[in-house]
Design a protein around this motif. Structure first.
Motif, PDB file in Angstrom:
ATOM      1  N   ASN A 129       0.306  -0.749   0.072  1.00  0.00           N
ATOM      2  CA  ASN A 129       0.287  -0.169   0.107  1.00  0.00           C
ATOM      3  C   ASN A 129       0.806   1.288  -0.326  1.00  0.00           C
ATOM      4  OD1 ASN A 129      -2.268  -1.545   0.005  1.00  0.00           O
ATOM      5  ND2 ASN A 129      -2.436  -1.634   2.134  1.00  0.00           N
ATOM      6  N   TYR A 130       1.997   1.325   0.837  1.00  0.00           N
ATOM      7  CA  TYR A 130       3.232   2.294   0.751  1.00  0.00           C
ATOM      8  C   TYR A 130       3.709   2.679  -0.951  1.00  0.00           C
ATOM      9  CZ  TYR A 130       2.866   3.285   5.473  1.00  0.00           C
ATOM     10  OH  TYR A 130       2.710   3.920   6.699  1.00  0.00           O
ATOM     11  N   PHE A 133       1.603   4.334  -3.279  1.00  0.00           N
ATOM     12  CA  PHE A 133       1.472   5.589  -3.345  1.00  0.00           C
ATOM     13  C   PHE A 133       3.105   5.669  -3.769  1.00  0.00           C
ATOM     14  CE2 PHE A 133       1.369   9.588   0.118  1.00  0.00           C
ATOM     15  CZ  PHE A 133       0.674   9.828  -0.864  1.00  0.00           C
ATOM     16  N   PHE A 157       5.912  13.621   0.774  1.00  0.00           N
ATOM     17  CA  PHE A 157       6.099  13.311   2.057  1.00  0.00           C
ATOM     18  C   PHE A 157       7.110  13.730   3.421  1.00  0.00           C
ATOM     19  CE2 PHE A 157       6.975  10.305  -1.417  1.00  0.00           C
ATOM     20  CZ  PHE A 157       5.656   9.309  -1.131  1.00  0.00           C
ATOM     21  N   LEU A 160       3.422  15.573   4.729  1.00  0.00           N
ATOM     22  CA  LEU A 160       2.465  14.784   4.873  1.00  0.00           C
ATOM     23  C   LEU A 160       2.758  14.318   6.637  1.00  0.00           C
ATOM     24  CD1 LEU A 160       1.929  11.765   2.007  1.00  0.00           C
ATOM     25  CD2 LEU A 160       0.325  13.154   2.795  1.00  0.00           C
ATOM     26  N   ILE A 173      -6.960   6.305   7.671  1.00  0.00           N
ATOM     27  CA  ILE A 173      -5.809   6.344   6.468  1.00  0.00           C
ATOM     28  C   ILE A 173      -4.854   7.578   6.173  1.00  0.00           C
ATOM     29  CG2 ILE A 173      -7.475   7.975   4.824  1.00  0.00           C
ATOM     30  CD1 ILE A 173      -7.061   5.777   2.607  1.00  0.00           C
ATOM     31  N   TYR A 177      -0.591   7.133   5.647  1.00  0.00           N
ATOM     32  CA  TYR A 177       0.359   7.891   5.212  1.00  0.00           C
ATOM     33  C   TYR A 177       0.584   8.708   5.351  1.00  0.00           C
ATOM     34  CZ  TYR A 177      -2.244   5.348   0.933  1.00  0.00           C
ATOM     35  OH  TYR A 177      -2.213   3.621   0.577  1.00  0.00           O
ATOM     36  N   THR A 178       0.750   9.407   7.209  1.00  0.00           N
ATOM     37  CA  THR A 178       1.455  10.256   6.875  1.00  0.00           C
ATOM     38  C   THR A 178       2.718   9.851   7.974  1.00  0.00           C
ATOM     39  OG1 THR A 178       0.185  10.779   9.136  1.00  0.00           O
ATOM     40  CG2 THR A 178       0.347  11.963   6.895  1.00  0.00           C
ATOM     41  N   VAL A 182       7.282   6.576   4.888  1.00  0.00           N
ATOM     42  CA  VAL A 182       7.689   6.985   3.776  1.00  0.00           C
ATOM     43  C   VAL A 182       8.782   8.086   3.504  1.00  0.00           C
ATOM     44  CG1 VAL A 182       5.255   7.650   3.760  1.00  0.00           C
ATOM     45  CG2 VAL A 182       6.033   9.838   4.657  1.00  0.00           C
TER      46      VAL A 182
END
Length: 336
Positions: A129-130, A133, A157, A160, A173, A177-178, A182
């Protein structure tokens, strides 16, 4: 892209570390540091994306298509096996939910009804999933001039992560993603840009970076620290930078077996938990020592990944490549 054996070796070691982590975890043992193989994978991924895009005129659509065809088919197959196994009663702890099921196939992080964690049906797929993205953001950066791409990626990034530190609700979610992990993609991208510019540490410095990373990972394991991204990411960066420096200096030996495991690392990563689950159940029924269960599970998990690399991943890629050649050049033989 020219084969970089150091990167191949790191992919192999990272995959084996994750396999051992899962074998130990499911047997009730402690090898949490093995999960740091994911940190190495993410730094390597950022590096590879920059390097492969250097001499190719990639479009966002073409890049995403290539990445999807590379990642998705094998992942969808293993996920489908998990779904069918659950329906057949083989995975009693796996709860199927339509929203979670669809999200798992589409690489969208949704809380699992089985655990409440932001995991897909195939648990280790959370890293994909990462990856997906990152691919989306990287594809968008291809619209920019090459010198601006890393700066744009870092801005996205970095923003984020700042949002995650102050505003993202836990378990959402946005929280997923934060997370600081990342930033490992950006670190890899920076290493890739420096590599392409001919900037790499001296081989002796590279050896010191590798030694420092290995000793530090060992210390984390032996002292049983609670490892996290802020702790493991710098070590993964040292490991990747050091390995590239040694290779650039011509001091890296050729180890065909390790290079091959690097090739098979994606399949090993996807498939290994199926074998481990069987070994753990059989081992406990047979009353085997925990250490034996861990090592047999890790060995068979690795072997299953290699078998699926040869029997699933490689044939799939050959089929996809063959069909794409025929599609692009209608009326001509595929061998042309």
């Amino acid at each position: 892209m020219k084969t970089l054996y150091g990167i191949q070796y790191l992919r192999a070691v990272a995959a084996l570390a994750v396999v051992l982590f899962h074998a130990a975890e499911r047997s009730g043992e402690h090898f949490a540091i093995g999960a740091a193989g994911v940190d190495v994978f993410f730094v390597v991924s950022g590096f590879i994306m920059i390097v492969i895009s250097e001499d190719r005129h990639l479009t966002p659509r073409g890049f995403l298509k290539d990445r999807l065809l590379r990642i998705a088919p094998s992942y969808w197959i293993v996920t489908s096996i998990m779904v069918l196994g659950s329906l057949a009663g083989l995975f009693p702890n796996l709860v199927l939910d339509p929203v979670h099921l669809i999200a798992s196939y589409l690489f969208i992080p949704v809380a699992s009804p089985s655990t409440g964690e932001m995991w897909p049906i195939l648990v280790q797929g959370w890293t994909l999933n990462y990856e997906m993205f990152f691919y989306l953001v990287f594809a968008a950066s291809l619209l920019l001039a090459r010198p601006l791409r890393i700066a744009a990626l870092a801005l996205v990034f970095g923003t984020l992560v700042l949002v995650g530190q102050f505003a993202a609700p836990t378990g959402s979610i946005m929280d997923f993603y934060t997370r600081p992990i990342v930033l490992e993609f950006i670190a890899g991208a920076v290493i890739g840009r420096l590599w392409l510019a001919g900037h790499a540490p001296h081989p002796d410095t590279g050896l010191m970076l590798i030694a420092f990373a290995i000793l530090s990972f060992a210390a984390i394991y032996l002292l049983q620290f609670n490892f996290n991204t802020w702790l493991c990411a710098p070590l993964a960066i040292c490991l990747v930078s050091g390995m590239l420096a040694v290779e650039k200096g011509g001091a890296l030996p050729r180890i065909p077996a390790l290079s091959y495991i690097g090739d098979a690392s994606y399949s090993i990563y996807l498939w290994h938990t199926l074998a481990i689950s069987v070994v753990v159940k059989a081992g406990m029924i047979a009353g085997l020592p925990t250490a034996a269960i861990v090592w047999v599970g890790a060995l068979l998990g690795t072997l299953l990944g290699i078998v699926c690399y040869e029997g699933v991943e490689r044939p799939l890629h050959h089929l996809i490549k063959h069909r794409r050649i025929v599609f692009r050049i209608p009326g001509r033989r595929a061998a042309d």
